[in-house]
Write a protein that holds these residues in place. Sequence first.
Motif, PDB file in Angstrom:
ATOM      1  N   THR A 115      34.426  39.952  39.263  1.00  0.00           N
ATOM      2  CA  THR A 115      35.966  39.851  39.468  1.00  0.00           C
ATOM      3  C   THR A 115      36.271  41.254  39.758  1.00  0.00           C
ATOM      4  OG1 THR A 115      36.110  37.935  37.922  1.00  0.00           O
ATOM      5  CG2 THR A 115      38.018  39.166  38.399  1.00  0.00           C
ATOM      6  N   ALA A 116      36.989  41.478  41.078  1.00  0.00           N
ATOM      7  CA  ALA A 116      37.529  42.657  41.315  1.00  0.00           C
ATOM      8  C   ALA A 116      39.175  42.593  41.355  1.00  0.00           C
ATOM      9  CB  ALA A 116      36.928  43.319  42.358  1.00  0.00           C
ATOM     10  N   MET A 117      39.714  43.775  41.290  1.00  0.00           N
ATOM     11  CA  MET A 117      41.037  43.836  41.436  1.00  0.00           C
ATOM     12  C   MET A 117      41.303  44.912  42.297  1.00  0.00           C
ATOM     13  SD  MET A 117      44.149  42.299  40.807  1.00  0.00           S
ATOM     14  CE  MET A 117      44.000  41.598  39.008  1.00  0.00           C
ATOM     15  N   LEU A 118      42.192  44.691  43.384  1.00  0.00           N
ATOM     16  CA  LEU A 118      42.190  45.743  44.418  1.00  0.00           C
ATOM     17  C   LEU A 118      43.798  45.960  44.868  1.00  0.00           C
ATOM     18  CD1 LEU A 118      42.196  44.478  47.391  1.00  0.00           C
ATOM     19  CD2 LEU A 118      39.670  44.646  47.084  1.00  0.00           C
ATOM     20  N   ARG A 119      44.235  46.902  45.323  1.00  0.00           N
ATOM     21  CA  ARG A 119      45.485  47.172  46.240  1.00  0.00           C
ATOM     22  C   ARG A 119      45.121  47.166  47.879  1.00  0.00           C
ATOM     23  NH1 ARG A 119      48.686  51.818  43.517  1.00  0.00           N
ATOM     24  NH2 ARG A 119      50.154  51.095  45.302  1.00  0.00           N
ATOM     25  N   PRO A 120      45.767  46.587  48.573  1.00  0.00           N
ATOM     26  CA  PRO A 120      45.202  46.463  49.971  1.00  0.00           C
ATOM     27  C   PRO A 120      45.783  47.701  50.651  1.00  0.00           C
ATOM     28  CG  PRO A 120      46.715  45.044  49.701  1.00  0.00           C
ATOM     29  CD  PRO A 120      46.388  45.278  48.432  1.00  0.00           C
ATOM     30  N   ARG A 121      45.307  48.170  51.999  1.00  0.00           N
ATOM     31  CA  ARG A 121      45.801  49.306  52.843  1.00  0.00           C
ATOM     32  C   ARG A 121      46.985  48.981  53.130  1.00  0.00           C
ATOM     33  NH1 ARG A 121      42.552  52.148  56.174  1.00  0.00           N
ATOM     34  NH2 ARG A 121      41.118  50.682  55.959  1.00  0.00           N
ATOM     35  N   THR A 122      47.895  50.003  53.072  1.00  0.00           N
ATOM     36  CA  THR A 122      49.331  49.974  53.667  1.00  0.00           C
ATOM     37  C   THR A 122      49.337  51.118  54.353  1.00  0.00           C
ATOM     38  OG1 THR A 122      50.304  51.313  51.687  1.00  0.00           O
ATOM     39  CG2 THR A 122      50.030  49.015  51.436  1.00  0.00           C
ATOM     40  N   HIS A 123      50.706  51.418  54.911  1.00  0.00           N
ATOM     41  CA  HIS A 123      50.961  52.619  55.643  1.00  0.00           C
ATOM     42  C   HIS A 123      51.061  53.951  54.766  1.00  0.00           C
ATOM     43  CE1 HIS A 123      52.376  50.406  59.288  1.00  0.00           C
ATOM     44  NE2 HIS A 123      53.390  49.637  58.552  1.00  0.00           N
ATOM     45  N   SER A 124      50.950  53.767  53.810  1.00  0.00           N
ATOM     46  CA  SER A 124      50.988  54.982  52.585  1.00  0.00           C
ATOM     47  C   SER A 124      49.658  55.365  52.106  1.00  0.00           C
ATOM     48  CB  SER A 124      52.223  54.777  51.668  1.00  0.00           C
ATOM     49  OG  SER A 124      52.135  53.922  51.075  1.00  0.00           O
ATOM     50  N   PRO A 132      45.147  54.075  51.370  1.00  0.00           N
ATOM     51  CA  PRO A 132      43.897  53.205  51.786  1.00  0.00           C
ATOM     52  C   PRO A 132      43.723  52.360  50.880  1.00  0.00           C
ATOM     53  CG  PRO A 132      43.413  55.123  50.752  1.00  0.00           C
ATOM     54  CD  PRO A 132      44.918  55.410  50.673  1.00  0.00           C
ATOM     55  N   ILE A 133      42.836  51.169  50.965  1.00  0.00           N
ATOM     56  CA  ILE A 133      42.531  50.390  50.059  1.00  0.00           C
ATOM     57  C   ILE A 133      42.075  50.941  48.794  1.00  0.00           C
ATOM     58  CG2 ILE A 133      41.053  48.491  49.494  1.00  0.00           C
ATOM     59  CD1 ILE A 133      40.599  47.772  52.491  1.00  0.00           C
ATOM     60  N   ILE A 134      42.629  50.242  47.812  1.00  0.00           N
ATOM     61  CA  ILE A 134      42.333  50.852  46.345  1.00  0.00           C
ATOM     62  C   ILE A 134      41.728  49.869  45.479  1.00  0.00           C
ATOM     63  CG2 ILE A 134      43.411  52.055  44.107  1.00  0.00           C
ATOM     64  CD1 ILE A 134      45.653  53.205  45.920  1.00  0.00           C
ATOM     65  N   LEU A 135      40.443  50.414  44.834  1.00  0.00           N
ATOM     66  CA  LEU A 135      39.951  49.198  43.968  1.00  0.00           C
ATOM     67  C   LEU A 135      40.344  49.684  42.646  1.00  0.00           C
ATOM     68  CD1 LEU A 135      37.643  47.045  43.537  1.00  0.00           C
ATOM     69  CD2 LEU A 135      35.971  49.026  43.496  1.00  0.00           C
ATOM     70  N   GLU A 136      40.889  48.784  41.815  1.00  0.00           N
ATOM     71  CA  GLU A 136      41.459  49.124  40.508  1.00  0.00           C
ATOM     72  C   GLU A 136      40.626  48.917  39.480  1.00  0.00           C
ATOM     73  OE1 GLU A 136      45.451  47.618  40.270  1.00  0.00           O
ATOM     74  OE2 GLU A 136      46.118  49.301  41.395  1.00  0.00           O
ATOM     75  N   SER A 137      39.767  47.864  39.685  1.00  0.00           N
ATOM     76  CA  SER A 137      38.880  47.355  38.535  1.00  0.00           C
ATOM     77  C   SER A 137      37.641  46.428  39.045  1.00  0.00           C
ATOM     78  CB  SER A 137      39.636  46.651  37.410  1.00  0.00           C
ATOM     79  OG  SER A 137      40.182  45.389  38.214  1.00  0.00           O
ATOM     80  N   PHE A 138      36.619  46.448  38.267  1.00  0.00           N
ATOM     81  CA  PHE A 138      35.342  45.868  38.545  1.00  0.00           C
ATOM     82  C   PHE A 138      34.870  45.241  37.563  1.00  0.00           C
ATOM     83  CE2 PHE A 138      31.108  44.893  40.057  1.00  0.00           C
ATOM     84  CZ  PHE A 138      30.925  44.128  41.216  1.00  0.00           C
ATOM     85  N   LYS A 139      34.368  44.040  37.462  1.00  0.00           N
ATOM     86  CA  LYS A 139      33.977  43.380  36.080  1.00  0.00           C
ATOM     87  C   LYS A 139      32.864  42.400  36.509  1.00  0.00           C
ATOM     88  CE  LYS A 139      34.982  41.047  31.813  1.00  0.00           C
ATOM     89  NZ  LYS A 139      36.340  40.326  31.060  1.00  0.00           N
TER      90      LYS A 139
END
Length: 252
Positions: free
Chosen positions: A167-176, A178-185
């Motif tokens: 299970t992974a939680m990420l924030r997608p790419r935006t104008h401000s 890049p893609i950010i991986l917040e957690s991985f389990k």
Amino acid sequence: MSDQQSLDKQIISQVAEKSIANQLEAAEQIDIYVETDILKIVQGQADGVTFTGQGLVTKQNIRLQEIKLQTDNIDINPLGAIFGQIQLNKPVNLMARVTLTEADLNHALNSQFSRKLVQQFQVSVDGQVVDFDLQKMQISLHSQNHIELQGKVQLTENDHNRLLGFTAMLRPRTHSHPIILESFKCTQGEGISLDLIVPLMQKFQELTNLPYFQLEDINLSIKNVEIQQGKLILLMEANVNKIPDSVTQLLD
């Protein structure tokens, strides 16, 4: 603009709408505006095309909630088009805004067409190749632009296969940002060794930092991703050198 020029554009746009509709399994609404005239269209030219559609379903059962697309000048080989072979005389630039629901996204992600693009990749650990074969993926869209991924992948390491759930939680790419991986389990299997985590994260960073990815002769760049009430909205730019065979097959 004369009445005749306006009528020319209406006729050409209506023909284009009918042609696109015939290549889809279903469509709730299609609107196409072709900026051209009869003389230019005979020469295979258009100053631009604006395409909007809702509830589009391709022949391979991939659904788009909504799409808005704008191209620059188009120049095709008119003789090839007569025989059903669309050949670009020069590259075409386009911008697209694509909206998918969570259900549409998961269905597309697990389709045969999509799995061919993202199913397998490799990393190297101390000179040994480790193969990753994606078995299953489920996406959940959360508020505040968070995406949760749940999946299973088969790892092949030293001729030994093992299944890993995650299970992974990420924030997608935006104008401000890049893609950010917040957690991985890890949720199933033996987990991942530290020796494997480092090259895996490097591979992830390499893929997410690419200025664009290539689908045959299309250079596609995702500029922004937004999540709104269970919908994923993609803002994309593309440079098309020719109409790829895979896209033609997708609509066959």
